[in-house]
Design a protein around this motif. Structure first.
Motif, PDB file in Angstrom:
ATOM      1  N   TYR A   1     -37.576 103.615 -90.321  1.00 38.48           N
ATOM      2  CA  TYR A   1     -36.296 103.572 -90.232  1.00 38.48           C
ATOM      3  C   TYR A   1     -36.013 102.471 -89.542  1.00 38.48           C
ATOM      4  CZ  TYR A   1     -31.612 104.559 -88.333  1.00 38.48           C
ATOM      5  OH  TYR A   1     -30.414 104.545 -87.942  1.00 38.48           O
ATOM      6  N   ILE A   2     -36.689 101.933 -88.431  1.00 36.61           N
ATOM      7  CA  ILE A   2     -36.505 101.053 -87.392  1.00 36.61           C
ATOM      8  C   ILE A   2     -36.675  99.564 -88.160  1.00 36.61           C
ATOM      9  CG2 ILE A   2     -36.925  99.699 -85.426  1.00 36.61           C
ATOM     10  CD1 ILE A   2     -35.891 102.552 -84.726  1.00 36.61           C
ATOM     11  N   GLN A   3     -37.892  99.425 -88.820  1.00 33.63           N
ATOM     12  CA  GLN A   3     -37.912  98.150 -89.495  1.00 33.63           C
ATOM     13  C   GLN A   3     -37.122  98.240 -90.818  1.00 33.63           C
ATOM     14  OE1 GLN A   3     -39.912  95.611 -88.839  1.00 33.63           O
ATOM     15  NE2 GLN A   3     -40.242  96.495 -86.863  1.00 33.63           N
ATOM     16  N   GLY A   4     -36.959  99.029 -91.426  1.00 35.78           N
ATOM     17  CA  GLY A   4     -35.762  98.933 -92.738  1.00 35.78           C
ATOM     18  C   GLY A   4     -34.262  98.674 -92.411  1.00 35.78           C
ATOM     19  N   MET A   5     -34.153  99.005 -91.053  1.00 39.40           N
ATOM     20  CA  MET A   5     -32.574  98.772 -90.646  1.00 39.40           C
ATOM     21  C   MET A   5     -32.397  97.538 -89.894  1.00 39.40           C
ATOM     22  SD  MET A   5     -30.632 101.519 -91.222  1.00 39.40           S
ATOM     23  CE  MET A   5     -29.311 101.185 -90.428  1.00 39.40           C
ATOM     24  N   ARG A   6     -33.646  96.931 -89.781  1.00 42.50           N
ATOM     25  CA  ARG A   6     -33.499  95.340 -88.848  1.00 42.50           C
ATOM     26  C   ARG A   6     -32.524  94.607 -89.659  1.00 42.50           C
ATOM     27  NH1 ARG A   6     -36.602  93.866 -84.874  1.00 42.50           N
ATOM     28  NH2 ARG A   6     -38.266  95.315 -85.347  1.00 42.50           N
ATOM     29  N   GLY A   7     -32.735  94.455 -90.887  1.00 39.59           N
ATOM     30  CA  GLY A   7     -31.749  93.667 -91.491  1.00 39.59           C
ATOM     31  C   GLY A   7     -30.253  93.681 -91.413  1.00 39.59           C
ATOM     32  N   GLN A   8     -29.844  95.164 -91.537  1.00 39.00           N
ATOM     33  CA  GLN A   8     -28.499  95.581 -91.517  1.00 39.00           C
ATOM     34  C   GLN A   8     -28.128  95.295 -90.097  1.00 39.00           C
ATOM     35  OE1 GLN A   8     -28.248  99.571 -93.337  1.00 39.00           O
ATOM     36  NE2 GLN A   8     -26.568 100.115 -92.026  1.00 39.00           N
ATOM     37  N   TRP A   9     -28.895  95.858 -89.016  1.00 35.04           N
ATOM     38  CA  TRP A   9     -28.415  95.391 -87.638  1.00 35.04           C
ATOM     39  C   TRP A   9     -28.426  93.770 -86.996  1.00 35.04           C
ATOM     40  CZ3 TRP A   9     -32.640  99.442 -85.688  1.00 35.04           C
ATOM     41  CH2 TRP A   9     -31.963 100.642 -85.906  1.00 35.04           C
ATOM     42  N   GLU A  10     -29.215  93.340 -87.865  1.00 31.46           N
ATOM     43  CA  GLU A  10     -29.024  91.599 -87.570  1.00 31.46           C
ATOM     44  C   GLU A  10     -27.663  91.068 -88.106  1.00 31.46           C
ATOM     45  OE1 GLU A  10     -32.620  90.182 -89.021  1.00 31.46           O
ATOM     46  OE2 GLU A  10     -33.944  90.459 -87.278  1.00 31.46           O
ATOM     47  N   MET A  11     -27.361  91.573 -89.178  1.00 34.31           N
ATOM     48  CA  MET A  11     -26.112  91.202 -89.654  1.00 34.31           C
ATOM     49  C   MET A  11     -24.964  91.430 -89.016  1.00 34.31           C
ATOM     50  SD  MET A  11     -24.893  91.692 -93.798  1.00 34.31           S
ATOM     51  CE  MET A  11     -26.502  91.166 -94.684  1.00 34.31           C
ATOM     52  N   LEU A  12     -24.923  93.022 -88.426  1.00 29.36           N
ATOM     53  CA  LEU A  12     -23.843  93.568 -87.761  1.00 29.36           C
ATOM     54  C   LEU A  12     -23.864  92.702 -86.537  1.00 29.36           C
ATOM     55  CD1 LEU A  12     -21.869  95.871 -87.992  1.00 29.36           C
ATOM     56  CD2 LEU A  12     -23.766  97.191 -86.781  1.00 29.36           C
TER      57      LEU A  12
END
Length: 363
Positions: A130-141
């Motif tokens: 979850y954490i690594q897979g969401m990293r790109g989504q959070w960085e964009m946000l």
């Protein structure tokens, strides 16, 4: 039925506006408009993750038509909001508009949190955790903090804070006795929005800010909707149709000029000068015919439009991110019907789940 009588054609209570009037023709058009928004976001024949297979004609022409032919929807939504919120904005007090904005703010916060923490790239989460897979989504946000405040947890949510800003600004002007300043302010905001948006490349303007967000287009359109109701302005059917068609022609002309002289491409323009007469003509025509669509299936879906607007983008993101390798005419044609079914099923399920019906607040 005259324009002055039309708002009294039917009334009901709404969580977003306790005294909102229902006009059948506008309700039906809102449902059509939200379907247009869904088609725009889903981008058939123009996947941002794999655009090459559809880059040639006639698929590119279809994609261009869907992208720009759907652009009447958001201006139309703003006009409707201004029309129905006019009594609150003109009351000379802030309490009515604060009550109007409170449920919109709650909806924006809830959906922003959902979009911030619900995975859109399920394959990345399954493979990396979850954490690594969401990293790109959070960085964009988190890349642009100001836009995060004006947009929220997903790009399409910009409409909600823009609407609140417009309603609060217009109501504040009435409260301070500055209502006469609103028309010139609206014109200035719209021109600045265009200069920093679709016309930026032509004018050689470089702003690290998307003028679609915030008050630039919301204030002028909400104000126009409010003034139509406040002044009881009427426009004959033929004049309304002429205004709408003139707006479409102006819009198409702007697209040609921008593409020819600034190489902007056809897609991606949110607002142009022609957006106003295009949406205004349609709006006036529908006001002249308040009984159009009365008791129809479309009218019955209208209270769900706001919830559909908020939730549909999750399915759009999952479909676009999860299927870039599918290059099929059948899939491109089936995406929108599939999205409509998924959204309809989700609205039905959420509306019947205790504690979750707030996410599709009926309006």
């Amino acid at each position: 039925m005259t324009l002055a009588q039309a708002p009294r054609a039917a009334s009901t209570h709404s969580p977003l506006a306790p005294e909102i009037m229902r006009i059948s023709s506008l309700d039906c058009a809102r449902v059509i408009a939200i379907a247009a928004v869904m088609a725009l976001h889903l981008a058939p024949f123009a996947s941002p993750f794999n655009p090459v297979p559809w880059a040639a004609a006639p698929y590119a022409w279809v994609a261009d038509f869907i992208n720009q032919g759907s652009r009447f929807a958001v201006p139309f939504f703003f006009l409707c909001a201004g029309y129905f919120a006019q009594p609150k904005m003109s009351a000379g007090a802030m309490a009515p508009v604060l009550r109007y904005c409170r449920p919109i703010l709650l909806l924006w916060l809830l959906w922003s949190l959902i979009y911030a923490f619900l995975p859109m790239d399920w394959r990345a989460v399954a493979g990396l955790g979850y954490i690594q897979g969401m990293r790109g989504q959070w960085e964009m946000l988190l890349a642009k903090p100001l836009e995060l405040l004006l947009v929220g947890g997903m790009l399409h949510l910009w409409f909600l804070p823009a609407l609140m800003l417009a309603v609060l600004l217009i109501a504040g002007a009435h409260r301070l006795g500055w209502s006469r300043c609103l028309p010139p302010l609206a014109v200035a905001l719209y021109l600045v929005g265009l200069a920093g948006g679709s016309y930026a490349k032509l004018l050689d303007i470089h702003w690290d800010f998307n003028t679609r967000n915030g008050p630039f287009f919301a204030v002028p359109l909400v104000l126009l909707g409010a003034l139509i109701r406040q002044n009881g302005r009427q426009l004959a059917d033929k004049a309304a149709v002429a205004l709408m068609l003139g707006g479409i022609l102006l819009y198409a002309g702007e697209l040609w000029v921008l593409n020819h002289y600034a190489q902007t491409g056809i897609r991606g323009h949110d607002f142009l000068l022609g957006s106003i007469p295009w949406a205004l003509g349609l709006f006036w025509l529908l006001l002249n015919r308040p009984q159009w669509g009365k008791d129809s299936w479309l009218e019955r879906q209208a209270p769900n439009v706001l919830g559909i607007y908020c939730l549909h983008m999750y399915f759009v993101a999952v479909m676009l991110i999860g299927t870039p390798e599918i290059v099929s005419l059948a899939w491109e044609a089936a995406k929108l019907p599939l999205l409509l079914l998924l959204v309809a099923a989700s609205v039905w399920a959420l509306s019947r789940t205790p504690g979750l019906s707030v996410l599709i607040r009926r309006s």
